[in-house]
Scaffold this active site. Structure first.
Site, short mmCIF file in Angstrom:
data_model
loop_
_atom_site.label_atom_id
_atom_site.label_comp_id
_atom_site.label_asym_id
_atom_site.label_seq_id
_atom_site.Cartn_x
_atom_site.Cartn_y
_atom_site.Cartn_z
N ASN A 19 0.84 -1.20 0.00
CA ASN A 19 0.00 0.00 0.00
C ASN A 19 0.87 1.25 0.00
O ASN A 19 1.74 1.38 -0.86
CB ASN A 19 -1.10 -0.02 1.06
CG ASN A 19 -0.67 -0.19 2.49
OD1 ASN A 19 -0.16 -1.25 2.87
ND2 ASN A 19 -0.87 0.82 3.32
N ASP A 20 0.69 2.19 0.91
CA ASP A 20 1.21 3.55 0.78
C ASP A 20 2.69 3.64 0.38
O ASP A 20 3.55 2.97 0.96
CB ASP A 20 1.10 4.29 2.12
CG ASP A 20 -0.27 4.24 2.73
OD1 ASP A 20 -1.15 3.58 2.16
OD2 ASP A 20 -0.46 4.85 3.79
N SER A 81 3.33 4.28 7.97
CA SER A 81 3.85 5.20 6.95
C SER A 81 4.73 6.30 7.53
O SER A 81 4.65 6.64 8.71
CB SER A 81 2.70 5.83 6.17
OG SER A 81 2.12 4.89 5.30
N ARG A 148 -0.51 9.88 13.03
CA ARG A 148 0.42 9.05 12.26
C ARG A 148 0.92 9.75 11.00
O ARG A 148 0.52 10.84 10.67
CB ARG A 148 -0.24 7.72 11.89
CG ARG A 148 -1.56 7.78 11.15
CD ARG A 148 -2.06 6.34 10.91
NE ARG A 148 -3.41 6.29 10.39
CZ ARG A 148 -4.51 6.19 11.14
NH1 ARG A 148 -4.41 6.13 12.46
NH2 ARG A 148 -5.70 6.14 10.57
N ASP A 149 1.83 9.04 10.33
CA ASP A 149 2.33 9.38 8.99
C ASP A 149 3.15 10.67 8.97
O ASP A 149 2.81 11.64 8.27
CB ASP A 149 1.18 9.49 7.98
CG ASP A 149 0.24 8.30 8.00
OD1 ASP A 149 0.69 7.23 8.43
OD2 ASP A 149 -0.92 8.44 7.58
N GLU A 201 -5.15 11.38 7.02
CA GLU A 201 -3.94 10.57 6.92
C GLU A 201 -2.97 11.20 5.91
O GLU A 201 -3.33 12.07 5.12
CB GLU A 201 -4.28 9.16 6.46
CG GLU A 201 -5.00 8.31 7.48
CD GLU A 201 -5.06 6.85 7.05
OE1 GLU A 201 -4.73 5.99 7.89
OE2 GLU A 201 -5.42 6.56 5.89
#
Length: 754
Positions: A19-20, A81, A148-149, A201
Site C-alpha cells: 500500500n502507501d 507510513s 500518524r504518517d 492521513e
C-alpha cells in the site's frame, strides 16, 4: 500463472500486499521508493513493514528488500507510513510505530500507541538502530490515539514535521512540529477544515511557485456522485496565511490513495500514490497468485494559473515510446501503450478492452466505466467538467491512468483484461497510440538446479565428508547477477514440486529475480549436481537429471508475455539435449528476435551430460547462428571452433546473427571482437576462493553494463571499442569480487560493492 497481470512499468510487491508509498527521495545517485508492505499475505493481514525499490532513471526499478520491520516495543504491531529527508552523505527516516495494547480498548481514545520512530542510513538500505522521538504524550490533549504518517522536511537548519490526526471529537486535522534537531521537536499548531471527515492521513506540505499546499487523505466524508466517490479521499488544500481553502481531489478514479511528493534533482515536484484504496466492494484477481496492488507511475505536478495543481505523466516516458499510429475507428494493440485523444465532437467514447471513457457534452459529465467483468466490481466514476479537449491514457498490463485536459484531472483504475493484446476503439474523436517498451529485463531460459558443494577441496568424491546445497544452474546464476546489480531479470524454467524447487524459487526471489514464470511439476524432480573442486577453486560436476523437471518444459508453455520488456534473452547448452526444453528455447529465441531483444548464448559445455560429443557440437552449431552475443571460454574454443587460435576461431564463429564474440580466459582476463576490432581486458589479481558460477557472473554483469551504456541489438556490431572495454572491465571487476567468496549467487556483489 503467477505472472498474469504483472505490470511492466509500475512498482508492485514481489509478493504479498503493497500500500502507501513512503520515504520518497533522491539520494546517493538513486531514486528511492519505500512502501507499506505485508510480505506473504496478499490480503495485507501480516504485520506491516517497509519494502524498498531503487532506480537510476524512474523507469527501471529494482526491489531492494525489507528495510524496516517491527522490532522494538514501540513498533511491535507494525511499521506504518512515514518519510525521508536526504542529505549529502546520509538519509534520515521517520515513521509511525504502531502499538495495540491488549484489553477491552476502543483503540480510538485509548489502547493504541502512535510513536514517531527515527533512523539513519548511509546508503538507503542498511538502517541504524531505531530511536523513539515522539509518543502519545507529546501530542495535544485534543488528539485521539490516531496520530500518524510523519512527513518531514529540513529547511534553513530547522526540521519541520507534519502529522495526520483524529481529534477526540472526530475531526480530521494536521499537527505541526519544529525543532533544530530531531530530539527537540515542539508542537507549533494545528490546521483543520469543517466537514472534512473524522481523520486525516498521509499529510504532505510543499510549495510550488509562490503557493503553499497541504495534501491530506480525509476519512469519513460522505460519498457523492461527482466528488468524493471513493470510500476514502485524497486531495489538497491551498494554504493561505494558515487557512485552508479550495480542497481538490488528486484523482477521480477507482484506485488512488496515500500519495506522497518529493523533489527530483532537476527541481521537479514528483508525486507517487498507491493504486489501491482498500475498498472491499471491488477486487483484484491477483490475490490467488500471491500478490496485490501497485503504485502509480510518478507524476509531475505543477500549478496552473488559478493555483490548482496540474498532473502530467513523467517526461521520462518519452524515452520508451514507439512510433505513434493513428486509430481509425478501432485497432488492436499490445499493452502497455500510451493513447492520445483529441476530442472533436459533442459526444465521445474511448474504450480500452472493457474499460469505457465516455463524454456527454450536454451534461458536462465524463464517465469511466466497465462494459464487462474486467473491473472486478468497479462500476463507474464521474467528473463534472465544463469542456473536454484532450485525453492521455497510460495503459499498463493491468492499470489505466487517464490524464484529462492536459492534467487538470486524472482518473486511475486497475483493470484485468484476458489478454495483453487489447482492442482500442474511438468514436467522436481522433486518436493515436504508441507502444511503451521499457526493454530493460534480462530473461534467462534453461536449467535452475541445486549444486551440492563439498566441504573440502582437492579431493575425490569419495573423500568428501559432506555436501551443502546451493542454488545454481548457469541461466539462474546469470539472472541473479544481473538483478543484484539493479537490473530486472526473469527466469523461465520448470522445477519439481519438491523442497529443492522451493529453495530455488526462494533464493531467486531474494536475489530480485522475477520467478512468476517458473512452472512446477510432479512428473520429475528438480535437477541436482554434485560438485568437486580443485585446490584453486575450479569445479567439476556430476549431474542427476534422468529426467529433471527443467528438461520437461515444453515449447507450448512459452508465451509472449514471458518476454515482455526483454532486453536480452540468455541461454546455455545444458538444456539443449533431446527433450522438450530444446524446442522451448527455439520458441523463446523466435519471440525475442521478433521483439528486437539481444540473444545471448554461453555454451557452458558440460560433456558428462552428452553420450555423443558430436551431437553436442551439432546442437551448439544449430543454435550459435541465432545469437547476437556469443560468450565462450578458452577451454571451449577448440571443441566448438576447431582451432585454439583466437583469431582463426573468431572468423569461424562470426556467422549468422553473431555480432559480438567474448572470449573469457580465466585469470588472464577476457577479450571481445566485433566489426570495430578486438578489445582486451585484464582481470584484477585476487586470490580465488571459489570459482563456481564465475563465468555466469561475468556474462550477467557484462549484459548489465551493456544496457547501462544504452547498447541495443542493432548497435552491437558497431559498438565502439571504448564501450566494449568498459563493459569487459566492469565484468572482470565483478568476477574478481565474486570469486573471493564461496558459492555462486551468494557471492555476487551488488553495484555498491564494485
Amino acid at each position: 500463472m503467477k505472472g498474469r497481470w504483472r505490470q511492466n512499468l509500475h512498482i508492485e510487491p514481489p509478493e504479498g500486499w503493497m500500500n502507501d508509498p513512503n520515504g520518497l527521495c533522491f539520494f546517493d545517485g538513486l531514486y528511492h521508493v519505500y512502501f507499506q508492505y505485508s510480505p506473504g499475505t496478499p490480503d495485507g493481514s501480516s504485520t506491516r513493514c517497509w519494502g524498498h525499490y531503487i532506480s537510476s532513471d524512474l523507469l527501471s526499478w529494482k526491489y531492494d528488500g525489507i528495510v524496516f520491520s517491527a522490532g522494538i516495543p514501540e513498533d511491535r504491531d507494525g511499521v506504518f507510513s512515514g518519510s525521508a529527508v536526504a542529505f549529502a552523505d546520509h538519509a534520515e527516516y521517520f515513521y509511525t510505530g504502531n502499538v495495540m495494547e491488549e484489553g477491552g480498548y476502543d483503540y480510538v481514545l485509548e489502547g493504541r500507541g502512535a510513536n514517531v520512530i527515527f533512523a539513519v542510513s548511509e546508503d538507503g538500505s542498511k538502517m541504524s538502530s531505531k530511536k523513539v522521538i515522539l509518543t502519545n504524550s507529546d501530542y495535544p490533549s485534543f488528539c485521539s490515539c490516531h496520530v500518524r504518517d510523519p512527513k518531514v522536511t529540513f529547511e534553513n537548519g530547522v526540521y519541520k514535521m507534519v502529522l495526520g490526526a483524529r481529534t477526540t471529537d472526530d475531526k480530521g486535522c494536521v499537527l505541526f512540529y519544529e525543532g533544530t534537531d530531531v530530539y527537540s521537536l515542539e508542537y507549533k499548531g494545528c490546521l483543520t477544515a469543517p466537514g472534512m471527515g473524522y481523520m486525516w492521513e498521509c499529510p504532505d506540505v510543499f510549495e510550488i511557485g509562490e503557493k503553499k499546499y497541504l495534501a491530506v487523505c480525509p476519512q469519513g466524508i460522505e460519498q457523492g456522485e461527482y466528488r468524493f466517490q471513493n470510500i476514502f479521499q485524497s486531495g489538497y488544500f491551498i494554504v493561505d496565511e494558515n487557512e485552508l481553502r479550495d480542497f481538490e481531489e488528486f484523482d477521480y478514479g477507482f484506485d488512488f490513495y496515500a500519495p506522497q511528493t518529493f523533489t527530483a534533482p532537476d527541481g521537479r515536484r514528483l508525486l507517487i500514490g498507491w493504486m489501491g484504496i482498500g475498498d472491499d466492494s471491488y477486487a483484484n484477481p491477483t490475490v490467488p497468485y500471491g500478490w496485490q496492488h501497485c503504485l502509480t507511475l510518478p507524476r509531475e505536478i505543477s500549478a496552473g494559473p488559478d493555483g490548482r495543481l496540474i498532473q502530467r505523466p513523467l517526461r521520462e516516458l518519452e524515452r520508451i515510446k514507439g512510433k505513434a499510429k493513428a486509430v481509425e475507428g478501432e485497432a488492436w494493440t499490445g499493452l502497455p501503450f500510451e493513447a492520445d485523444v483529441d476530442v472533436c465532437s459533442s459526444d465521445m467514447c474511448v474504450s480500452v478492452s472493457g474499460a469505457e471513457i465516455r463524454w456527454n457534452k450536454e451534461q458536462g459529465v465524463l464517465t469511466l466505466s466497465f462494459s464487462n467483468g474486467e473491473g472486478y466490481g468497479r462500476t463507474w466514476r464521474r467528473i463534472k467538467i465544463s469542456d473536454l479537449e484532450t485525453l492521455k491514457i497510460i495503459a499498463d498490463v493491468s492499470s489505466l491512468e487517464i490524464y484529462i485536459n492536459d492534467g487538470q484531472y486524472v482518473m486511475s483504475t486497475r483493470f484485468y483484461p484476458e489478454y495483453r493484446q487489447v482492442r482500442i476503439a474511438v468514436v467522436g474523436a481522433s486518436a493515436s497510440v504508441c507502444a511503451l517498451r521499457l526493454n530493460d529485463t534480462l530473461v534467462a531460459i534453461g536449467e535452475a538446479l541445486i549444486d551440492f558443494i563439498p566441504d573440502r577441496k582437492g579431493c575425490e568424491f569419495h573423500e568428501v565428508g559432506a555436501f551443502s546445497p546451493a542454488v545454481g544452474g548457469a541461466p539462474a546464476n546469470v539472472s541473479a547477477a544481473y538483478s543484484k546489480l539493479g537490473g530486472k531479470s526473469r527466469m523461465i524454467t520448470k522445477l519439481g514440486n519438491d523442497p529443492f524447487g522451493d529453495l530455488i524459487t526462494r533464493t531467486l526471489n531474494e536475489a530480485g529475480v522475477d520467478t512468476s514464470y517458473i512452472s512446477y511439476t510432479s512428473e520429475a524432480n528438480t535437477a541436482l549436481a554434485f560438485v568437486s573442486q580443485t585446490a584453486d577453486g575450479k569445479s567439476t560436476y556430476s549431474f542427476y537429471r534422468n529426467p529433471s523437471a527443467d528438461m520437461l518444459f515444453a515449447p507450448s508453455e512459452v508465451t509472449g508475455e514471458m518476454l515482455d520488456g526483454c532486453y536480452a534473452l540468455h541461454f546455455c547448452s545444458v538444456s539443449l539435449g533431446d527433450f522438450p526444453m530444446r524446442d522451448a528455447h527455439k520458441t523463446a529465441i523466435t519471440i525475442a528476435r521478433r521483439n528486437g531483444a539481444i540473444v545471448s548464448f554461453d555454451p557452458n559445455l558440460r560433456f558428462m551430460l552428452w553420450e555423443d560429443k558430436d551431437e553436442l557440437k551439432k546442437v551448439i552449431w544449430e543454435f550459435l547462428p541465432e545469437c547476437d552475443i556469443l560468450k565462450i571460454s578458452d577451454e571451449e574454443l577448440e571443441f566448438i571452433a576447431g582451432t585454439s587460435d583466437p583469431d582463426e576461431a573468431f572468423s569461424v564463429l562470426g556467422c549468422g546473427n553473431v555480432k559480438l564474440i567474448i572470449l573469457t580466459k580465466g585469470k588472464d582476463g577476457a577479450c571481445a571482437v566485433n566489426m570495430c576490432g578486438t578489445v582486451d581486458s585484464a582481470v584484477p589479481a585476487v586470490k580465488a576462493v571459489d570459482t563456481t558460477g564465475a563465468g555466469d557472473a561475468f556474462i550477467g554483469s557484462f549484459l548489465w553494463s551493456l544496457r547501462a551504456h544504452g547498447i541495443e541489438r542493432d548497435g552491437l556490431g558497431s559498438c565502439s571499442p571504448d564501450v566494449i572495454k568498459d563493459c569487459l572491465d566492469f565484468a572482470n571487476r565483478y568476477c574478481s569480487v565474486s570469486v573471493q567468496k564461496h558459492g555462486a549467487i551468494p557471492s555476487y556483489p551488488d553495484f555498491r560493492e564494485i
